[in-house]
Design a protein around this motif. Sequence first.
Motif, mmCIF file in Angstrom:
data_model
loop_
_atom_site.group_PDB
_atom_site.id
_atom_site.type_symbol
_atom_site.label_atom_id
_atom_site.label_comp_id
_atom_site.label_asym_id
_atom_site.label_seq_id
_atom_site.Cartn_x
_atom_site.Cartn_y
_atom_site.Cartn_z
ATOM 1 N N ALA A 1 -16.729 -44.437 -13.130
ATOM 2 C CA ALA A 1 -15.630 -44.202 -12.009
ATOM 3 C C ALA A 1 -15.220 -45.568 -11.393
ATOM 4 N N ALA A 2 -16.147 -46.562 -11.277
ATOM 5 C CA ALA A 2 -15.845 -47.796 -10.653
ATOM 6 C C ALA A 2 -14.937 -48.498 -11.595
ATOM 7 N N SER A 3 -15.065 -48.580 -12.874
ATOM 8 C CA SER A 3 -14.207 -48.965 -13.580
ATOM 9 C C SER A 3 -12.698 -48.427 -13.965
ATOM 10 N N ARG A 4 -12.929 -47.361 -13.849
ATOM 11 C CA ARG A 4 -11.518 -46.431 -14.182
ATOM 12 C C ARG A 4 -10.674 -46.837 -12.744
ATOM 13 N N ALA A 5 -11.330 -46.647 -11.659
ATOM 14 C CA ALA A 5 -10.608 -46.916 -10.332
ATOM 15 C C ALA A 5 -10.180 -48.405 -10.256
ATOM 16 N N ARG A 6 -10.647 -49.419 -11.169
ATOM 17 C CA ARG A 6 -10.299 -50.695 -11.414
ATOM 18 C C ARG A 6 -8.890 -50.623 -12.552
ATOM 19 N N GLY A 7 -8.761 -49.495 -12.974
ATOM 20 C CA GLY A 7 -7.564 -49.492 -14.122
ATOM 21 C C GLY A 7 -8.031 -49.743 -15.469
ATOM 22 N N LEU A 8 -9.469 -49.931 -15.570
ATOM 23 C CA LEU A 8 -10.123 -50.393 -17.001
ATOM 24 C C LEU A 8 -10.379 -48.855 -17.859
ATOM 25 N N PRO A 9 -9.822 -48.886 -19.141
ATOM 26 C CA PRO A 9 -10.439 -47.932 -19.833
ATOM 27 C C PRO A 9 -12.147 -48.077 -19.913
ATOM 28 N N VAL A 10 -12.608 -46.836 -20.141
ATOM 29 C CA VAL A 10 -14.114 -46.763 -20.478
ATOM 30 C C VAL A 10 -14.797 -46.141 -21.715
ATOM 31 N N LEU A 11 -15.436 -46.862 -22.546
ATOM 32 C CA LEU A 11 -16.205 -46.107 -23.427
ATOM 33 C C LEU A 11 -17.691 -45.901 -22.916
ATOM 34 N N ALA A 12 -17.681 -44.507 -22.363
ATOM 35 C CA ALA A 12 -19.079 -44.138 -21.682
ATOM 36 C C ALA A 12 -20.167 -43.484 -22.618
ATOM 37 N N GLY A 13 -21.273 -44.272 -22.443
ATOM 38 C CA GLY A 13 -22.525 -43.582 -23.159
ATOM 39 C C GLY A 13 -22.902 -42.347 -22.703
ATOM 40 N N ALA A 14 -23.168 -41.440 -23.930
ATOM 41 C CA ALA A 14 -23.841 -40.186 -23.665
ATOM 42 C C ALA A 14 -24.278 -39.815 -24.914
ATOM 43 N N MET A 15 -25.487 -38.853 -25.010
ATOM 44 C CA MET A 15 -25.900 -38.551 -26.035
ATOM 45 C C MET A 15 -26.137 -36.719 -26.279
ATOM 46 N N THR A 16 -26.046 -36.233 -24.890
ATOM 47 C CA THR A 16 -26.154 -34.567 -24.871
ATOM 48 C C THR A 16 -24.912 -34.119 -24.300
ATOM 49 N N PRO A 17 -24.637 -32.727 -24.695
ATOM 50 C CA PRO A 17 -23.423 -32.100 -24.374
ATOM 51 C C PRO A 17 -23.360 -32.113 -22.942
ATOM 52 N N THR A 18 -24.168 -32.152 -21.925
ATOM 53 C CA THR A 18 -24.152 -32.034 -20.670
ATOM 54 C C THR A 18 -23.612 -33.719 -20.234
ATOM 55 N N GLU A 19 -24.145 -34.801 -20.975
ATOM 56 C CA GLU A 19 -23.792 -35.899 -20.601
ATOM 57 C C GLU A 19 -22.354 -36.207 -21.066
ATOM 58 N N VAL A 20 -21.806 -35.724 -22.152
ATOM 59 C CA VAL A 20 -20.455 -35.535 -22.690
ATOM 60 C C VAL A 20 -19.594 -35.013 -21.726
ATOM 61 N N ALA A 21 -19.995 -34.049 -21.314
ATOM 62 C CA ALA A 21 -19.163 -33.374 -19.996
ATOM 63 C C ALA A 21 -18.943 -34.212 -19.059
ATOM 64 N N ALA A 22 -19.954 -34.654 -18.758
ATOM 65 C CA ALA A 22 -20.244 -35.595 -17.275
ATOM 66 C C ALA A 22 -19.072 -36.701 -17.603
ATOM 67 N N ALA A 23 -19.242 -37.451 -18.618
ATOM 68 C CA ALA A 23 -18.371 -38.595 -19.147
ATOM 69 C C ALA A 23 -16.897 -38.223 -18.819
ATOM 70 N N LEU A 24 -16.414 -37.023 -19.684
ATOM 71 C CA LEU A 24 -15.227 -36.561 -19.575
ATOM 72 C C LEU A 24 -14.720 -36.218 -18.066
ATOM 73 N N ALA A 25 -15.586 -35.579 -17.142
ATOM 74 C CA ALA A 25 -14.898 -35.345 -15.993
ATOM 75 C C ALA A 25 -14.894 -36.635 -14.936
ATOM 76 N N MET A 26 -15.608 -37.652 -15.292
ATOM 77 C CA MET A 26 -15.198 -38.999 -14.618
ATOM 78 C C MET A 26 -13.951 -39.951 -15.321
ATOM 79 N N ASP A 27 -13.489 -39.042 -16.222
ATOM 80 C CA ASP A 27 -12.146 -39.777 -16.956
ATOM 81 C C ASP A 27 -12.632 -40.880 -17.629
ATOM 82 N N ALA A 28 -13.621 -40.882 -18.621
ATOM 83 C CA ALA A 28 -13.962 -41.685 -19.520
ATOM 84 C C ALA A 28 -12.867 -41.551 -20.798
ATOM 85 N N THR A 29 -12.517 -42.829 -21.247
ATOM 86 C CA THR A 29 -11.457 -42.557 -22.294
ATOM 87 C C THR A 29 -11.919 -42.129 -23.706
#
Length: 210
Positions: free
Chosen positions: A100-128
Motif C-alpha cells: 500500500a505504501a508503494s502504491r500510495a507513492r505511485g509505484l507499481p508493485v509486484l507483490a509476493g504471495a503463495m496461497t489463495p488468501t495471499e493472492v486475494a490480499a495482494a489484489l485487494a491492496m492494488d498490487a499490479t
Amino acid sequence: MQPTDLLAALRTRRLVAIVRGSDAEAALDTVLTLAREGVDLIEVSLSGRDAPGVIKRARAALGPDALLGAGTVVTVEDARLAAEAGASYVVTPAVTEAVAASRARGLPVLAGAMTPTEVAAALAMDATAVKLFPAGPGGVELLRALRGPFPDVPFVPVGGVDAVSARAYLAAGALAVGVGSPLVGRAADGDASGLHERITAFRTLGEVAP
C-alpha cells in the motif's frame, strides 16, 4: 511508470533479473552489464549492500526510462527508500504494508504471495502483479492450481527458477519469471565469471509467446 507499463514490460521481456550483492560496485556493474546485453527489466534487492545507492547510480547511468526496480521491499521505510532512489517499480516478498505504501507513492508493485488468501490480499491492496514466491516448492503445479480461481491474475514465479523451469512456467501461463542466482551467479559479489553465457541462456525467454 504506470501499472500498465510494468505489465507491458513483463509481457514483452518475460524475465526480471534479480540483483542482490555484497559488493555495491559489483552490483552496479552487474546491472549495467545485464542492461547492455539486453536483459533490461532489472530488480535490485534492498537486502544487498547500499542497494538504494546502486539503484540511484544505475538510474543515472541508464536514464529515466530504464526498467529498474527495487526488490525485498518490506516496510513503509523501504518503499520510501525505493522511491527516492529512483526505482520505477517495487517487488515485495510478501503482502506487507509496503504494498500500500508503494502504491500510495505511485509505484507499481509486484507483490509476493503463495496461497489463495495471499493472492486475494495482494489484489485487494492494488498490487499490479503477483510474485509467486517461493515458486520452487510448488513448482508449475502450484501456478496451475492458482490460475484456476485467479485466471486473469498476472503471475510471476520467483525462487528456484532456472533456464529450464522458466520455460515451463511461461508455458503454464506465467506472465514472466524472476531469476536471481541462476542468471546472475556471484557477479554482484565480485565474481562475474560465466555471466555472459548465463545471460545468453536466459535472453531468449523474450521470444516465448505469452
